[in-house]
Design a protein around this motif. Structure first.
Motif, PDB file in Angstrom:
ATOM      1  N   LEU A  72     -33.574 -19.512  39.857  1.00 38.61           N
ATOM      2  CA  LEU A  72     -34.240 -19.173  41.113  1.00 38.61           C
ATOM      3  C   LEU A  72     -34.697 -20.437  41.828  1.00 38.61           C
ATOM      4  CD1 LEU A  72     -35.218 -17.050  43.091  1.00 38.61           C
ATOM      5  CD2 LEU A  72     -37.300 -16.839  41.714  1.00 38.61           C
ATOM      6  N   ARG A  73     -35.264 -21.395  41.109  1.00 31.46           N
ATOM      7  CA  ARG A  73     -35.687 -22.657  41.723  1.00 31.46           C
ATOM      8  C   ARG A  73     -34.509 -23.413  42.336  1.00 31.46           C
ATOM      9  NH1 ARG A  73     -38.562 -25.067  36.982  1.00 31.46           N
ATOM     10  NH2 ARG A  73     -39.587 -23.179  36.313  1.00 31.46           N
ATOM     11  N   VAL A  74     -33.383 -23.430  41.624  1.00 33.20           N
ATOM     12  CA  VAL A  74     -32.180 -24.102  42.121  1.00 33.20           C
ATOM     13  C   VAL A  74     -31.667 -23.407  43.381  1.00 33.20           C
ATOM     14  CG1 VAL A  74     -29.724 -24.468  41.580  1.00 33.20           C
ATOM     15  CG2 VAL A  74     -31.481 -25.132  39.934  1.00 33.20           C
ATOM     16  N   LEU A  75     -31.659 -22.070  43.370  1.00 41.16           N
ATOM     17  CA  LEU A  75     -31.183 -21.319  44.534  1.00 41.16           C
ATOM     18  C   LEU A  75     -32.057 -21.574  45.758  1.00 41.16           C
ATOM     19  CD1 LEU A  75     -30.304 -17.937  42.786  1.00 41.16           C
ATOM     20  CD2 LEU A  75     -28.689 -19.662  43.636  1.00 41.16           C
ATOM     21  N   ILE A  76     -33.354 -21.653  45.548  1.00 41.89           N
ATOM     22  CA  ILE A  76     -34.276 -21.951  46.647  1.00 41.89           C
ATOM     23  C   ILE A  76     -34.031 -23.366  47.159  1.00 41.89           C
ATOM     24  CG2 ILE A  76     -36.707 -22.356  47.226  1.00 41.89           C
ATOM     25  CD1 ILE A  76     -37.348 -20.017  45.237  1.00 41.89           C
ATOM     26  N   ALA A  77     -33.924 -24.322  46.242  1.00 41.13           N
ATOM     27  CA  ALA A  77     -33.776 -25.730  46.624  1.00 41.13           C
ATOM     28  C   ALA A  77     -32.488 -25.992  47.404  1.00 41.13           C
ATOM     29  CB  ALA A  77     -33.821 -26.615  45.378  1.00 41.13           C
ATOM     30  N   CYS A  78     -31.412 -25.290  47.062  1.00 39.85           N
ATOM     31  CA  CYS A  78     -30.143 -25.565  47.739  1.00 39.85           C
ATOM     32  C   CYS A  78     -29.942 -24.688  48.976  1.00 39.85           C
ATOM     33  CB  CYS A  78     -28.963 -25.394  46.783  1.00 39.85           C
ATOM     34  SG  CYS A  78     -28.470 -23.702  46.442  1.00 39.85           S
ATOM     35  N   GLY A  79     -30.876 -23.776  49.233  1.00 36.81           N
ATOM     36  CA  GLY A  79     -30.782 -22.936  50.421  1.00 36.81           C
ATOM     37  C   GLY A  79     -29.832 -21.759  50.286  1.00 36.81           C
ATOM     38  N   ALA A  80     -29.509 -21.365  49.067  1.00 32.65           N
ATOM     39  CA  ALA A  80     -28.570 -20.252  48.857  1.00 32.65           C
ATOM     40  C   ALA A  80     -29.090 -18.950  49.465  1.00 32.65           C
ATOM     41  CB  ALA A  80     -28.298 -20.063  47.368  1.00 32.65           C
ATOM     42  N   GLY A  81     -30.392 -18.789  49.513  1.00 31.31           N
ATOM     43  CA  GLY A  81     -30.978 -17.574  50.062  1.00 31.31           C
ATOM     44  C   GLY A  81     -30.868 -17.454  51.560  1.00 31.31           C
ATOM     45  N   GLU A  82     -30.437 -18.526  52.234  1.00 36.97           N
ATOM     46  CA  GLU A  82     -30.246 -18.503  53.677  1.00 36.97           C
ATOM     47  C   GLU A  82     -28.769 -18.608  54.055  1.00 36.97           C
ATOM     48  OE1 GLU A  82     -32.679 -20.908  52.436  1.00 36.97           O
ATOM     49  OE2 GLU A  82     -34.026 -19.196  52.513  1.00 36.97           O
ATOM     50  N   ASP A  83     -27.904 -18.721  53.062  1.00 35.64           N
ATOM     51  CA  ASP A  83     -26.464 -18.875  53.296  1.00 35.64           C
ATOM     52  C   ASP A  83     -25.832 -17.485  53.414  1.00 35.64           C
ATOM     53  OD1 ASP A  83     -23.616 -19.030  52.632  1.00 35.64           O
ATOM     54  OD2 ASP A  83     -24.018 -21.125  52.130  1.00 35.64           O
ATOM     55  N   GLU A  84     -25.297 -17.164  54.587  1.00 37.34           N
ATOM     56  CA  GLU A  84     -24.754 -15.827  54.834  1.00 37.34           C
ATOM     57  C   GLU A  84     -23.588 -15.483  53.912  1.00 37.34           C
ATOM     58  OE1 GLU A  84     -25.908 -13.185  56.477  1.00 37.34           O
ATOM     59  OE2 GLU A  84     -27.650 -14.449  56.826  1.00 37.34           O
ATOM     60  N   ASP A  85     -22.751 -16.453  53.562  1.00 35.58           N
ATOM     61  CA  ASP A  85     -21.637 -16.181  52.650  1.00 35.58           C
ATOM     62  C   ASP A  85     -22.156 -15.804  51.259  1.00 35.58           C
ATOM     63  OD1 ASP A  85     -19.704 -16.664  54.583  1.00 35.58           O
ATOM     64  OD2 ASP A  85     -19.517 -18.785  54.038  1.00 35.58           O
ATOM     65  N   VAL A  86     -23.151 -16.524  50.790  1.00 25.30           N
ATOM     66  CA  VAL A  86     -23.734 -16.247  49.483  1.00 25.30           C
ATOM     67  C   VAL A  86     -24.429 -14.884  49.503  1.00 25.30           C
ATOM     68  CG1 VAL A  86     -25.451 -17.005  47.785  1.00 25.30           C
ATOM     69  CG2 VAL A  86     -23.971 -18.687  48.900  1.00 25.30           C
ATOM     70  N   LEU A  87     -25.200 -14.616  50.545  1.00 26.51           N
ATOM     71  CA  LEU A  87     -25.907 -13.337  50.638  1.00 26.51           C
ATOM     72  C   LEU A  87     -24.932 -12.164  50.732  1.00 26.51           C
ATOM     73  CD1 LEU A  87     -28.812 -14.329  53.029  1.00 26.51           C
ATOM     74  CD2 LEU A  87     -28.985 -13.765  50.589  1.00 26.51           C
ATOM     75  N   ARG A  88     -23.866 -12.320  51.494  1.00 24.58           N
ATOM     76  CA  ARG A  88     -22.855 -11.266  51.623  1.00 24.58           C
ATOM     77  C   ARG A  88     -22.237 -10.961  50.253  1.00 24.58           C
ATOM     78  NH1 ARG A  88     -19.693 -13.781  54.863  1.00 24.58           N
ATOM     79  NH2 ARG A  88     -21.063 -13.452  56.630  1.00 24.58           N
ATOM     80  N   ALA A  89     -21.925 -12.012  49.499  1.00 25.84           N
ATOM     81  CA  ALA A  89     -21.335 -11.832  48.170  1.00 25.84           C
ATOM     82  C   ALA A  89     -22.324 -11.162  47.214  1.00 25.84           C
ATOM     83  CB  ALA A  89     -20.884 -13.183  47.606  1.00 25.84           C
ATOM     84  N   ALA A  90     -23.597 -11.527  47.311  1.00 23.72           N
ATOM     85  CA  ALA A  90     -24.619 -10.925  46.451  1.00 23.72           C
ATOM     86  C   ALA A  90     -24.790  -9.437  46.763  1.00 23.72           C
ATOM     87  CB  ALA A  90     -25.949 -11.657  46.618  1.00 23.72           C
ATOM     88  N   ARG A  91     -24.833  -9.103  48.042  1.00 24.67           N
ATOM     89  CA  ARG A  91     -24.986  -7.688  48.431  1.00 24.67           C
ATOM     90  C   ARG A  91     -23.785  -6.858  47.988  1.00 24.67           C
ATOM     91  NH1 ARG A  91     -26.902 -10.152  53.602  1.00 24.67           N
ATOM     92  NH2 ARG A  91     -29.174 -10.149  53.442  1.00 24.67           N
ATOM     93  N   ALA A  92     -22.589  -7.413  48.139  1.00 21.27           N
ATOM     94  CA  ALA A  92     -21.380  -6.695  47.728  1.00 21.27           C
ATOM     95  C   ALA A  92     -21.394  -6.426  46.225  1.00 21.27           C
ATOM     96  CB  ALA A  92     -20.132  -7.484  48.117  1.00 21.27           C
ATOM     97  N   LEU A  93     -21.814  -7.405  45.457  1.00 18.46           N
ATOM     98  CA  LEU A  93     -21.891  -7.240  44.005  1.00 18.46           C
ATOM     99  C   LEU A  93     -22.903  -6.167  43.630  1.00 18.46           C
ATOM    100  CD1 LEU A  93     -21.358  -7.955  41.072  1.00 18.46           C
ATOM    101  CD2 LEU A  93     -22.875  -9.921  41.346  1.00 18.46           C
ATOM    102  N   LEU A  94     -24.060  -6.199  44.232  1.00 16.70           N
ATOM    103  CA  LEU A  94     -25.082  -5.203  43.906  1.00 16.70           C
ATOM    104  C   LEU A  94     -24.639  -3.796  44.298  1.00 16.70           C
ATOM    105  CD1 LEU A  94     -28.294  -7.201  44.831  1.00 16.70           C
ATOM    106  CD2 LEU A  94     -27.512  -6.541  42.530  1.00 16.70           C
ATOM    107  N   ARG A  95     -23.968  -3.657  45.427  1.00 14.36           N
ATOM    108  CA  ARG A  95     -23.448  -2.340  45.828  1.00 14.36           C
ATOM    109  C   ARG A  95     -22.409  -1.837  44.833  1.00 14.36           C
ATOM    110  NH1 ARG A  95     -23.629  -4.440  51.002  1.00 14.36           N
ATOM    111  NH2 ARG A  95     -21.437  -5.005  50.897  1.00 14.36           N
TER     112      ARG A  95
END
Length: 108
Positions: A72-95
């Motif tokens: 979680l710290r690494v994801l915050i530090a690299c900005g993964a939570g604001e990256d639309e490609d990363v977020l799209r992939a995360a949402r697709a996986l959870l669905r």
């Protein structure tokens, strides 16, 4: 839930998914796609946490309970939570992990 928390949850869920049949293949493929999106983010020019972040991402895949907080710290530090490609992939996986009944309930 923040974007980074969403990504961390998806990575943990995808790694632990005990599905069988066609859903297993889909979840596995989406989990791989999410990991690749996070890897791209970690190795992007100007990202100083790349090598450490990659080690944490790989370690998290083998033991999410131990590495979850560091991931979680690494994801915050690299900005993964604001990256639309990363977020799209995360949402697709959870669905996909929730299964067809949950996806049908989400449909408009």
């Amino acid at each position: 839930m923040t974007g980074a928390e969403l990504v961390a949850t998806a990575l943990t869920t995808g790694a632990a998914a005990g599905l069988t049949g066609p859903a297993r293949g889909t979840v596995h493929d989406l989990h791989d796609a999410l990991r690749q999106a996070v890897r791209r983010r970690l190795t992007a020019p100007g990202n100083t946490g790349g090598p450490y972040g990659l080690r944490v991402l790989d370690a998290h895949a083998t033991d999410p309970d131990v590495w979850g907080t560091r991931l979680l710290r690494v994801l915050i530090a690299c900005g993964a939570g604001e990256d639309e490609d990363v977020l799209r992939a995360a949402r697709a996986l959870l669905r996909a992990e929730r299964g067809p009944a949950a996806r049908a309930a989400d449909a408009p």
